[in-house]
Structure formats: C-alpha cells, structure tokens
Design a protein around this motif. Structure first.
Motif, PDB file in Angstrom:
ATOM      1  N   GLY A   1      10.079  -8.809 -17.623  1.00 60.32           N
ATOM      2  CA  GLY A   1      11.119  -9.220 -16.687  1.00 60.32           C
ATOM      3  C   GLY A   1      12.374  -8.375 -16.771  1.00 60.32           C
ATOM      4  O   GLY A   1      12.326  -7.157 -16.984  1.00 60.32           O
ATOM      5  N   LEU A   2      13.536  -9.025 -16.605  1.00 59.42           N
ATOM      6  CA  LEU A   2      14.833  -8.360 -16.536  1.00 59.42           C
ATOM      7  C   LEU A   2      15.078  -7.457 -17.737  1.00 59.42           C
ATOM      8  O   LEU A   2      14.821  -7.837 -18.875  1.00 59.42           O
ATOM      9  CB  LEU A   2      15.937  -9.416 -16.441  1.00 59.42           C
ATOM     10  N   ASN A   3      15.569  -6.245 -17.478  1.00 61.77           N
ATOM     11  CA  ASN A   3      15.907  -5.235 -18.487  1.00 61.77           C
ATOM     12  C   ASN A   3      14.688  -4.682 -19.228  1.00 61.77           C
ATOM     13  O   ASN A   3      14.838  -3.938 -20.200  1.00 61.77           O
ATOM     14  CB  ASN A   3      16.921  -5.776 -19.506  1.00 61.77           C
ATOM     15  N   GLY A   4      13.495  -5.050 -18.791  1.00 65.02           N
ATOM     16  CA  GLY A   4      12.270  -4.536 -19.398  1.00 65.02           C
ATOM     17  C   GLY A   4      11.401  -3.869 -18.365  1.00 65.02           C
ATOM     18  O   GLY A   4      11.376  -2.647 -18.245  1.00 65.02           O
ATOM     19  N   GLU A   5      10.694  -4.691 -17.583  1.00 70.61           N
ATOM     20  CA  GLU A   5       9.804  -4.149 -16.568  1.00 70.61           C
ATOM     21  C   GLU A   5      10.548  -3.443 -15.441  1.00 70.61           C
ATOM     22  O   GLU A   5       9.941  -2.691 -14.678  1.00 70.61           O
ATOM     23  CB  GLU A   5       8.948  -5.280 -15.989  1.00 70.61           C
ATOM     24  N   ASP A   6      11.847  -3.663 -15.318  1.00 72.26           N
ATOM     25  CA  ASP A   6      12.605  -3.037 -14.240  1.00 72.26           C
ATOM     26  C   ASP A   6      13.034  -1.611 -14.557  1.00 72.26           C
ATOM     27  O   ASP A   6      13.701  -0.957 -13.756  1.00 72.26           O
ATOM     28  CB  ASP A   6      13.831  -3.884 -13.877  1.00 72.26           C
ATOM     29  N   GLY A   7      12.671  -1.105 -15.722  1.00 68.64           N
ATOM     30  CA  GLY A   7      12.970   0.276 -16.069  1.00 68.64           C
ATOM     31  C   GLY A   7      14.227   0.469 -16.903  1.00 68.64           C
ATOM     32  O   GLY A   7      14.497   1.581 -17.371  1.00 68.64           O
ATOM     33  N   ALA A   8      15.004  -0.603 -17.115  1.00 73.48           N
ATOM     34  CA  ALA A   8      16.258  -0.471 -17.868  1.00 73.48           C
ATOM     35  C   ALA A   8      16.001  -0.006 -19.298  1.00 73.48           C
ATOM     36  O   ALA A   8      16.669   0.908 -19.801  1.00 73.48           O
ATOM     37  CB  ALA A   8      17.022  -1.797 -17.860  1.00 73.48           C
ATOM     38  N   ILE A   9      15.031  -0.635 -19.984  1.00 73.65           N
ATOM     39  CA  ILE A   9      14.759  -0.251 -21.366  1.00 73.65           C
ATOM     40  C   ILE A   9      14.181   1.159 -21.437  1.00 73.65           C
ATOM     41  O   ILE A   9      14.442   1.910 -22.382  1.00 73.65           O
ATOM     42  CB  ILE A   9      13.815  -1.276 -22.052  1.00 73.65           C
ATOM     43  N   HIS A  10      13.438   1.562 -20.415  1.00 70.76           N
ATOM     44  CA  HIS A  10      12.867   2.914 -20.379  1.00 70.76           C
ATOM     45  C   HIS A  10      13.987   3.957 -20.291  1.00 70.76           C
ATOM     46  O   HIS A  10      13.906   5.019 -20.907  1.00 70.76           O
ATOM     47  CB  HIS A  10      11.923   3.059 -19.191  1.00 70.76           C
ATOM     48  N   GLY A  11      15.015   3.631 -19.497  1.00 67.60           N
ATOM     49  CA  GLY A  11      16.146   4.550 -19.385  1.00 67.60           C
ATOM     50  C   GLY A  11      16.892   4.690 -20.697  1.00 67.60           C
ATOM     51  O   GLY A  11      17.276   5.800 -21.096  1.00 67.60           O
TER      52      GLY A  11
ATOM     53  N   LEU B   1       7.112   6.744 -25.374  1.00 68.45           N
ATOM     54  CA  LEU B   1       6.972   5.286 -25.365  1.00 68.45           C
ATOM     55  C   LEU B   1       5.670   4.882 -24.697  1.00 68.45           C
ATOM     56  O   LEU B   1       5.120   5.617 -23.878  1.00 68.45           O
ATOM     57  CB  LEU B   1       8.164   4.613 -24.693  1.00 68.45           C
ATOM     58  N   VAL B   2       5.188   3.729 -25.077  1.00 69.20           N
ATOM     59  CA  VAL B   2       3.983   3.159 -24.477  1.00 69.20           C
ATOM     60  C   VAL B   2       4.367   2.578 -23.123  1.00 69.20           C
ATOM     61  O   VAL B   2       5.258   1.742 -23.029  1.00 69.20           O
ATOM     62  CB  VAL B   2       3.385   2.061 -25.373  1.00 69.20           C
ATOM     63  N   GLY B   3       3.691   3.043 -22.086  1.00 74.53           N
ATOM     64  CA  GLY B   3       3.989   2.564 -20.736  1.00 74.53           C
ATOM     65  C   GLY B   3       4.477   3.677 -19.849  1.00 74.53           C
ATOM     66  O   GLY B   3       4.332   4.869 -20.164  1.00 74.53           O
ATOM     67  N   GLY B   4       5.044   3.306 -18.708  1.00 77.68           N
ATOM     68  CA  GLY B   4       5.454   4.274 -17.711  1.00 77.68           C
ATOM     69  C   GLY B   4       6.895   4.695 -17.842  1.00 77.68           C
ATOM     70  O   GLY B   4       7.525   4.529 -18.894  1.00 77.68           O
ATOM     71  N   GLY B   5       7.436   5.216 -16.742  1.00 74.90           N
ATOM     72  CA  GLY B   5       8.800   5.707 -16.731  1.00 74.90           C
ATOM     73  C   GLY B   5       9.738   4.789 -15.978  1.00 74.90           C
ATOM     74  O   GLY B   5       9.383   3.669 -15.604  1.00 74.90           O
ATOM     75  N   ILE B   6      10.932   5.279 -15.728  1.00 74.94           N
ATOM     76  CA  ILE B   6      11.969   4.478 -15.084  1.00 74.94           C
ATOM     77  C   ILE B   6      11.591   4.152 -13.642  1.00 74.94           C
ATOM     78  O   ILE B   6      11.651   2.992 -13.218  1.00 74.94           O
ATOM     79  CB  ILE B   6      13.318   5.223 -15.118  1.00 74.94           C
ATOM     80  N   LEU B   7      11.197   5.163 -12.878  1.00 79.24           N
ATOM     81  CA  LEU B   7      10.931   4.971 -11.457  1.00 79.24           C
ATOM     82  C   LEU B   7       9.785   3.997 -11.208  1.00 79.24           C
ATOM     83  O   LEU B   7       9.935   3.027 -10.452  1.00 79.24           O
ATOM     84  CB  LEU B   7      10.620   6.311 -10.790  1.00 79.24           C
ATOM     85  N   GLY B   8       8.645   4.239 -11.841  1.00 82.36           N
ATOM     86  CA  GLY B   8       7.494   3.374 -11.633  1.00 82.36           C
ATOM     87  C   GLY B   8       7.759   1.943 -12.060  1.00 82.36           C
ATOM     88  O   GLY B   8       7.320   0.987 -11.408  1.00 82.36           O
TER      89      GLY B   8
ATOM     90  N   LEU C   1      -3.404   2.803 -26.342  1.00 81.70           N
ATOM     91  CA  LEU C   1      -2.163   2.905 -25.582  1.00 81.70           C
ATOM     92  C   LEU C   1      -1.162   3.824 -26.274  1.00 81.70           C
ATOM     93  O   LEU C   1      -0.430   4.574 -25.606  1.00 81.70           O
ATOM     94  CB  LEU C   1      -1.553   1.517 -25.389  1.00 81.70           C
ATOM     95  N   ILE C   2      -1.126   3.799 -27.592  1.00 84.84           N
ATOM     96  CA  ILE C   2      -0.254   4.688 -28.330  1.00 84.84           C
ATOM     97  C   ILE C   2      -0.711   6.141 -28.168  1.00 84.84           C
ATOM     98  O   ILE C   2       0.106   7.041 -27.953  1.00 84.84           O
ATOM     99  CB  ILE C   2      -0.186   4.290 -29.819  1.00 84.84           C
ATOM    100  N   ASP C   3      -2.008   6.361 -28.247  1.00 82.71           N
ATOM    101  CA  ASP C   3      -2.534   7.720 -28.048  1.00 82.71           C
ATOM    102  C   ASP C   3      -2.203   8.221 -26.634  1.00 82.71           C
ATOM    103  O   ASP C   3      -1.872   9.391 -26.444  1.00 82.71           O
ATOM    104  CB  ASP C   3      -4.036   7.746 -28.276  1.00 82.71           C
ATOM    105  N   ILE C   4      -2.315   7.346 -25.645  1.00 85.41           N
ATOM    106  CA  ILE C   4      -1.998   7.726 -24.266  1.00 85.41           C
ATOM    107  C   ILE C   4      -0.540   8.142 -24.133  1.00 85.41           C
ATOM    108  O   ILE C   4      -0.206   9.062 -23.379  1.00 85.41           O
ATOM    109  CB  ILE C   4      -2.330   6.543 -23.307  1.00 85.41           C
ATOM    110  N   SER C   5       0.337   7.485 -24.874  1.00 86.65           N
ATOM    111  CA  SER C   5       1.769   7.819 -24.803  1.00 86.65           C
ATOM    112  C   SER C   5       2.040   9.249 -25.260  1.00 86.65           C
ATOM    113  O   SER C   5       3.083   9.823 -24.933  1.00 86.65           O
ATOM    114  CB  SER C   5       2.594   6.841 -25.641  1.00 86.65           C
ATOM    115  N   LEU C   6       1.103   9.813 -26.029  1.00 89.28           N
ATOM    116  CA  LEU C   6       1.263  11.189 -26.525  1.00 89.28           C
ATOM    117  C   LEU C   6       0.552  12.197 -25.641  1.00 89.28           C
ATOM    118  O   LEU C   6       0.518  13.386 -25.951  1.00 89.28           O
ATOM    119  CB  LEU C   6       0.712  11.284 -27.954  1.00 89.28           C
ATOM    120  N   ASP C   7      -0.024  11.719 -24.531  1.00 87.06           N
ATOM    121  CA  ASP C   7      -0.726  12.589 -23.590  1.00 87.06           C
ATOM    122  C   ASP C   7       0.296  13.295 -22.718  1.00 87.06           C
ATOM    123  O   ASP C   7       0.892  12.704 -21.813  1.00 87.06           O
ATOM    124  CB  ASP C   7      -1.674  11.762 -22.726  1.00 87.06           C
ATOM    125  N   PHE C   8       0.513  14.566 -22.967  1.00 89.80           N
ATOM    126  CA  PHE C   8       1.467  15.336 -22.165  1.00 89.80           C
ATOM    127  C   PHE C   8       0.757  16.089 -21.057  1.00 89.80           C
ATOM    128  O   PHE C   8       1.346  16.758 -20.285  1.00 89.80           O
ATOM    129  CB  PHE C   8       2.248  16.315 -23.059  1.00 89.80           C
TER     130      PHE C   8
END
Length: 355
Positions: A106-116, A125-132, A348-355
């Motif tokens: 929810g708020l400040n998490g899935e909305d991209g705030a914590i990613h920023g 980090l595990v998961g996507g970026g700010i925009l998505g 998921l952790i391994d995926i986070s290192l996929d550049f």
C-alpha cells in the motif's frame, strides 16, 4: 549460488498504511524463508520495521517483531516524530545491505515511494522500479494505459478533483454512475490494496455511501461495473524475461472478494484453475503484456475476471508487492509451479541481480 559470502538482505516492513499488519505477516514469511536450512548458507538478514506513525526501528527491534508469533508487535506504536524531525537516515544502515527486500504494502510501498528512497543507496532491490510501482498502484492511470492498448477491462468511470464532502456532488456523481454503468458497481479508492475501502453498491443510496468510504482513503476513485465472474490470478517473476506461474482461482463464500475474504481460511483455492487451455494462454499473454506496458518486473501478481456467462477475460489489476502471508495467493501459485517458499524467495533475490 551468487558468490561465496552470505548476502545481507534488508527487509523493510510495516509502514504508515492501511495494510500495516499484512506487511508484518508477509515479512515474517520472507524472514523464515531466508533463514531456513535451504538458504541459511546464502543469506543473512537485517530488518527495518516502520510503525504506523512512520518511525523507523533499528535492526534488533525489527528482528524481534519478525520473531514474534502473535500479530501485534510489542514495540511502542504510539511513538511519533518530534516536530519537523525525521529519523530514517540514521536507522537505515544501508552500508551493510547487499540487496533490499521491501515488503511495504500500500501507501509508501507499492506506490514506488520506498523504491525511490532505496535507489539512493545504490543497492539492488527485490521487485520493480519507481515508475512501474506507481502505475501499478494507481488504478486510474493503469486503466487509462490499458484502455489505450486495448487490454480488456470491465467498464469503468474515474472520479478526480471532486469535493465529496459536498452532498450535492455525491448525489450528482451517483446519478452519473447509474446512467453510464450497469448495476451493481464496485467503488474503489484509486490507491489502496487488500480490497480496503472498496464497496459493492446496488442502488443510489449505497453508491453515495460507497463514494464517501472510498474518498476517506483516496480523493481519486474508480467505479467499475460488477459482473458475475470467476476470480483468477497468476504470478509473474523475472526481469529481462518474465515467467508466468500456474493460474489459480479463488472461490469464496461471501458476496464478493472483500478484505475479510482475502485473509479468510474458508476460501477454496484451486491451482491450477479449471479453465480451457486457450483461456489459460490468453491470461498468461495478457499478464506479460500488461506488466511490460507498465514497466513492471521482478515480481507481481496479476488478477483477472472470467465472466461466467460470456467466458470473456478482463484484467482486474496488478499488484507489484503481493502478499507473502500464509493465506496469500502469490507464494501458493509458485509452490504449485515448482518453487516452494524458500526457493521462491531465493529466486527473487537472484532476479534482483539480473542486469
């Protein structure tokens, strides 16, 4: 295995959100997976709990919460910031973290705030970026993009920049909703999760009440036509390549899939769902296309409606930080697809290192 030394995983959970306790439960599941026999040689954990007032707790306090068996944490939830003072910069200890695992729903998490915020630490980090994350959280923007791409959705209306404290405004909006959409309708805050703030409305008076309830959470609101549907879900993981899990179905005894239903033990989960192969292929294709359209990667749960009468598929929404609780669909979908919870978290952790 990624390297020989243990990777330090930084779990962030809790938060100033109406999904605070769901986040705690998710974090406990992930923590147990990281310190399990299968992963103990690969990972060590640091944890950062954020209480409902936005106070960050240090690693020792946060780990104590993750190790507790009951739902309510012992930490003083009434603790607040002194005026104009923040404390997360001296609590985050990012120098020792190798990979972040944010579990703020929810708020400040899935909305991209914590990613920023975490982007400034220059750690993956595990998961996507700010925009998505922002687009996936915001139901109005998400629906507008999907409409443009002709991704199938139920008919909807969006409400923005309206003062719903004015009873005349609510009355006028309820009339417009009845004129443009078939009843019943679902009234949803544009930015929320776990079905919080959502109401099903069958008539004008119920619509007015539902608008007020949603507006108390978010000033931007989505109204959707309610169809007689089956609830289908699939999981997405990956970065350069997205992989789709088995498709699951949630069967519930309540009138609709509300908050209590989502975390009830009475639900019947069917994985794989009993659907035609062609429908399964369509769902998986739409899941990947919709995630790519919003720049969502890492992990996500994509939710669909399957109309019981027409057999048409409708995309409902995408959750970029899906739940990891014992009742959460995302880990169950991947368990049925060959990844148990310990394997899934490591993957998921391994995926986070996929550049």
């Amino acid at each position: 295995m990624v390297g020989k030394e243990k990777k330090c995983i930084g779990i962030i959970f809790g938060g100033n959100s109406n999904e605070h306790y769901v986040s705690i439960c998710s974090a406990k599941t992930v923590f147990k997976a990281l310190v399990s026999r299968a992963n103990a040689d690969r990972f060590r954990v640091k944890a950062f709990y954020i209480n409902k007032n936005g106070i960050w707790f240090d690693n020792n306090q946060s780990l104590a919460i993750l190790k507790e068996n009951h739902r309510e944490e012992r930490s003083n939830n009434s603790q607040v910031f002194p005026k104009r003072e923040i404390n997360f910069l001296n609590k985050i200890e990012f120098q020792s973290i190798d990979i972040w695992f944010p579990l703020l729903h929810g708020l400040n998490g899935e909305d991209g705030a914590i990613h920023g915020l975490l982007k400034f630490t220059q750690k993956p980090l595990v998961g996507g970026g700010i925009l998505g994350s922002a687009l996936g959280m915001d139901k109005i923007l998400m629906k507008k993009i999907f409409s443009h791409l002709e991704i199938p959705q139920v008919n909807y209306l969006a409400i923005q920049n309206q003062d719903l404290s004015d009873s005349n405004v609510k009355n006028d909006l309820s009339i417009e909703i009845i004129e443009k959409l078939n009843l019943p309708v679902f009234v949803k805050p544009a930015n929320s999760g776990s079905s919080l703030g959502i109401s099903k409305a069958n008539n004008k008076s119920e619509i007015i009440k539902a608008l007020q309830k949603a507006w108390e959470i978010d000033s931007r609101i989505v109204i959707e036509e309610g169809l007689d549907v089956r609830e289908l879900e699939c999981g997405i993981i990956g970065k350069s390549k997205l992989t789709v899990s088995e498709i699951g179905e949630v069967s519930y005894s309540t009138d609709w899939y509300d908050y209590d239903s989502k975390y009830s033990m009475d639900n019947k989960i069917i994985i794989p769902a009993n659907i035609d192969l062609q429908i399964s292929r369509q769902i998986k294709d739409i899941a990947i296309r919709s995630c790519r359209a919003l720049n969502i990667y890492g992990l996500a749960r994509v939710d669909f409606f399957l109309d019981k009468i027409s057999n048409k598929i409708f995309l409902n929404e995408i959750n970029t930080i899906p739940g990891f609780t014992c009742n959460s669909m995302f880990p169950m979908l991947w368990n049925a697809s060959g990844l148990n919870i310990d394997q899934l978290v490591a993957k998921l952790i391994d995926i986070s290192l996929d550049f």
